[in-house]
Design a protein around this motif. Structure first.
Motif, mmCIF file in Angstrom:
data_model
loop_
_atom_site.group_PDB
_atom_site.id
_atom_site.type_symbol
_atom_site.label_atom_id
_atom_site.label_comp_id
_atom_site.label_asym_id
_atom_site.label_seq_id
_atom_site.Cartn_x
_atom_site.Cartn_y
_atom_site.Cartn_z
ATOM 1 N N GLY A 23 24.265 13.031 65.431
ATOM 2 C CA GLY A 23 23.129 12.908 64.507
ATOM 3 C C GLY A 23 23.518 12.490 63.090
ATOM 4 N N PHE A 24 24.587 11.684 62.948
ATOM 5 C CA PHE A 24 24.974 11.195 61.615
ATOM 6 C C PHE A 24 24.002 10.116 61.145
ATOM 7 C CE2 PHE A 24 29.529 11.704 63.351
ATOM 8 C CZ PHE A 24 29.535 13.057 63.061
ATOM 9 N N GLU A 25 23.829 10.020 59.851
ATOM 10 C CA GLU A 25 23.082 8.872 59.326
ATOM 11 C C GLU A 25 23.884 7.609 59.642
ATOM 12 O OE1 GLU A 25 22.046 8.888 55.137
ATOM 13 O OE2 GLU A 25 21.005 6.963 55.386
ATOM 14 N N LEU A 35 36.184 18.574 58.377
ATOM 15 C CA LEU A 35 34.787 18.784 57.949
ATOM 16 C C LEU A 35 34.161 19.953 58.712
ATOM 17 C CD1 LEU A 35 33.414 15.115 57.716
ATOM 18 C CD2 LEU A 35 33.473 16.758 55.842
ATOM 19 N N GLU A 36 34.384 19.966 60.018
ATOM 20 C CA GLU A 36 33.762 21.031 60.829
ATOM 21 C C GLU A 36 34.346 22.399 60.475
ATOM 22 O OE1 GLU A 36 32.164 18.444 64.646
ATOM 23 O OE2 GLU A 36 33.939 19.696 64.936
ATOM 24 N N GLU A 37 35.644 22.406 60.184
ATOM 25 C CA GLU A 37 36.297 23.660 59.785
ATOM 26 C C GLU A 37 35.673 24.176 58.475
ATOM 27 O OE1 GLU A 37 40.606 23.057 60.182
ATOM 28 O OE2 GLU A 37 40.742 24.346 58.395
ATOM 29 N N LYS A 38 35.394 23.253 57.559
ATOM 30 C CA LYS A 38 34.869 23.648 56.245
ATOM 31 C C LYS A 38 33.367 23.910 56.250
ATOM 32 C CE LYS A 38 35.900 21.450 52.379
ATOM 33 N NZ LYS A 38 36.572 22.073 51.280
ATOM 34 N N TYR A 39 32.624 23.028 56.915
ATOM 35 C CA TYR A 39 31.160 23.065 56.757
ATOM 36 C C TYR A 39 30.405 23.400 58.044
ATOM 37 C CZ TYR A 39 32.489 20.432 52.571
ATOM 38 O OH TYR A 39 33.074 20.029 51.399
ATOM 39 N N GLY A 40 31.122 23.571 59.146
ATOM 40 C CA GLY A 40 30.451 23.815 60.430
ATOM 41 C C GLY A 40 29.815 22.532 60.943
ATOM 42 N N LYS A 41 29.291 22.586 62.161
ATOM 43 C CA LYS A 41 28.723 21.371 62.790
ATOM 44 C C LYS A 41 27.513 20.866 62.015
ATOM 45 C CE LYS A 41 29.541 19.964 67.391
ATOM 46 N NZ LYS A 41 30.850 20.336 67.764
ATOM 47 N N GLU A 42 26.639 21.782 61.613
ATOM 48 C CA GLU A 42 25.398 21.402 60.937
ATOM 49 C C GLU A 42 25.705 20.802 59.553
ATOM 50 O OE1 GLU A 42 22.908 21.244 62.952
ATOM 51 O OE2 GLU A 42 21.700 20.484 61.258
ATOM 52 N N GLY A 43 26.599 21.462 58.832
ATOM 53 C CA GLY A 43 26.962 20.987 57.491
ATOM 54 C C GLY A 43 27.650 19.631 57.540
ATOM 55 N N THR A 44 28.400 19.425 58.613
ATOM 56 C CA THR A 44 29.134 18.155 58.768
ATOM 57 C C THR A 44 28.170 16.988 58.920
ATOM 58 O OG1 THR A 44 31.047 19.249 59.703
ATOM 59 C CG2 THR A 44 30.781 16.931 60.274
ATOM 60 N N LYS A 45 27.076 17.273 59.613
ATOM 61 C CA LYS A 45 26.076 16.230 59.901
ATOM 62 C C LYS A 45 25.650 15.481 58.634
ATOM 63 C CE LYS A 45 21.904 16.736 62.249
ATOM 64 N NZ LYS A 45 21.096 17.530 63.191
ATOM 65 N N SER A 46 25.449 16.225 57.560
ATOM 66 C CA SER A 46 24.959 15.564 56.342
ATOM 67 C C SER A 46 26.092 14.957 55.525
ATOM 68 C CB SER A 46 24.200 16.577 55.491
ATOM 69 O OG SER A 46 25.083 17.624 55.164
ATOM 70 N N ARG A 47 27.347 15.137 55.984
ATOM 71 C CA ARG A 47 28.487 14.636 55.212
ATOM 72 C C ARG A 47 29.155 13.436 55.863
ATOM 73 N NH1 ARG A 47 30.361 17.679 51.039
ATOM 74 N NH2 ARG A 47 29.096 19.534 50.677
ATOM 75 N N VAL A 48 28.583 12.950 56.949
ATOM 76 C CA VAL A 48 29.162 11.762 57.590
ATOM 77 C C VAL A 48 28.111 10.665 57.650
ATOM 78 C CG1 VAL A 48 30.177 10.789 59.690
ATOM 79 C CG2 VAL A 48 30.747 13.130 59.014
ATOM 80 N N VAL A 49 28.492 9.491 57.211
ATOM 81 C CA VAL A 49 27.643 8.316 57.406
ATOM 82 C C VAL A 49 28.467 7.321 58.204
ATOM 83 C CG1 VAL A 49 26.354 6.451 56.310
ATOM 84 C CG2 VAL A 49 26.451 8.693 55.213
#
Ligand code: PA5
Length: 453
Positions: free
Chosen positions: A194-196, A162-176
């Motif tokens: 900061g994951f939901e 996820l981090e490779e694809k979306y970076g740290k910030e982008g990953t945040k919204s993709r993990v619950v």
């Protein structure tokens, strides 16, 4: 007014001596009272009893909103979890969804559910990661303890991607993260990144957690109606908690029937279905009963078969192998849409005699023929008839099986709500992996394995 789930005993009555039936009825009622008065062993894990009625509209809306957000940004949701943190979601999703939707290109807007963290096979994980490389995906990582090795390892692999694809910030919204309110490594991980987060209540054990966000979030992402699921569970709860109706209580009935049959020396219960969509529900049921009852050298061994498929593999044993089996046969009422068999010129396959018959009718004859054959072969069969295969009745079934499991476990004289055996393997594995704090246990295991110091 919904139709009721029914238990029929025409194929099991003859195997149960009447004295044993009345003794087991009495014992089931005593176990039922222990369960609802919360006075039995493991009563700190009875949160599931009231769960369906405690789920608020706000809870459901939050789950639906998160599911919608995930659907909007993801072609795939990877559900990372094992045991009770995985099986309930998969059971419902596979029971409800069209098995071909994943291959349907016209349906490409739908988020498909994938699973990880339920084993440690490197090939599976490599193939999953390669598959996801050029796809948009999110992860729902689920662990009550937050420390179970299989999901933790899988999550580590997926978060790297996820981090490779979306970076740290982008990953945040993709993990619950679905985990404990305060304890465990996953909780810390979620807070730090900061994951939901959704909370698994303290008083609900893993295998009883499908009606918490553990099951409800992935089920909602898959597109199933979680409101109907919860409604089904609520209706079943109302029925089963009605203390004035213990004679018609479905969970008490199932509990005393299976215990009375167990006492005839039949130690293995096979959950039988005639619907491939039910396969993972049986896996969930096996965990529920196996982990709840298999204790103190006691317990009915839960097994399952998918029929008619397995009549051509396990059918011979069931009919004629060692007589240690009984069945609970699940059947659903009308299909979503039936298929009429039509005449074919020439009748080369000899099937014209079925002209005008519905495929469901053919299936019913297979079920009846099998019930007669198996009981003739000495296998008692309890029938469980469910009006329809949909979210509402799956919700009813979940609550029914959970409740009956509590009653049945108390009848057996075990604590149905702990799992010391599972903890044994987890701890041995931590020790062998070299986890801090497990040094003495590692030495003890190495001694057993004959490893020289
Ligand atoms: O039902 C149970 O308690 C177990 O099957 C757990 O669900 C399973 O071991 C996973 O545990 P956890 O959710 O802590 O990762």
């Amino acid at each position: 007014m919904s139709q009721n789930i029914q238990i029929k005993t025409r194929f099991s009555d003859r195997f149960i001596p009447s004295i044993s039936l009345s003794e087991n009825k009495e014992s089931a009622i005593a176990a039922y009272k222990k369960l609802i008065s919360r006075s039995g062993e493991g009563n700190e894990f009875l949160g599931w009893i009231d769960l369906p009625d405690q789920i608020t509209n706000e809870n459901l809306s939050r789950l639906e909103n998160t599911a919608k957000r995930i659907q909007e940004i993801s072609d795939y949701l990877v559900v990372v979890g094992i045991g009770g943190s995985y099986l309930g979601a998969r059971a419902v999703i596979e029971a409800i969804q069209n098995p071909f939707s994943a291959f349907d290109k016209s349906n490409s807007s739908k988020t498909q559910i994938l699973y990880a963290g339920h084993h440690l096979d490197p090939d599976y994980h490599n193939e999953l990661i390669n598959f996801l490389k050029d796809k948009d995906f999110s992860v729902n990582v689920i662990s009550k303890s937050g420390t179970t090795t299989e999901p933790a390892v899988a999550f580590r692999l997926l978060i790297d991607l996820l981090e490779e694809k979306y970076g740290k910030e982008g990953t945040k919204s993709r993990v619950v993260a679905t985990t404990d309110a305060s304890k465990g490594a996953l909780k810390k991980f979620a807070d730090d990144y900061g994951f939901e987060t959704f909370v698994i209540p303290d008083d609900v054990g893993g295998r009883f957690s499908v009606l918490t966000p553990v099951g409800l979030l992935p089920i909602a992402v898959a597109g199933a109606n979680i409101r109907d699921l919860v409604k089904g569970a609520q209706e079943m709860r109302t029925d089963l908690l009605d203390e004035n109706n213990t004679t018609t209580n479905l969970a008490i009935k199932y509990a005393y029937l299976r215990n009375a049959i167990y006492q005839t020396g039949r130690k293995v219960e096979i959950l039988v279905n005639y619907n491939p969509a039910f396969h993972y529900f049986s896996e969930w049921w096996k965990q529920l009963y196996g982990e709840s009852e298999g204790k103190s050298q006691k317990g009915i061994f839960p097994a399952s078969v998918d029929l008619t498929t397995d009549l051509h593999s396990m059918g011979q044993y069931i009919q004629d192998g060692e007589r240690m089996l009984f069945e609970t046969v699940v059947s659903f009422g009308a299909p979503k849409k039936d298929i009429e068999l039509v005449e074919r010129d020439g009748d080369v396959d000899g099937l014209n005699y079925l002209k005008g018959k519905q495929l469901s009718w053919v299936g019913e004859q297979a079920t009846l023929g099998t019930l007669v054959a198996h009981t003739d072969g000495g296998v008692p069969c309890i029938e469980l008839n469910i009006p329809k295969l949909n979210e509402f009745y799956i919700g009813q079934l979940i609550y029914f099986f959970e409740f009956a499991c509590g009653v049945s476990g108390y009848m057996l004289g075990v604590n149905p709500f702990d799992q010391p055996g599972v903890e044994d393997y987890k701890n041995n594995m931590f020790a062998l992996l070299g986890k801090k704090g497990y040094e003495a246990q590692k030495k003890a295991i190495e001694k057993k394995l004959g490893v020289k110091e």
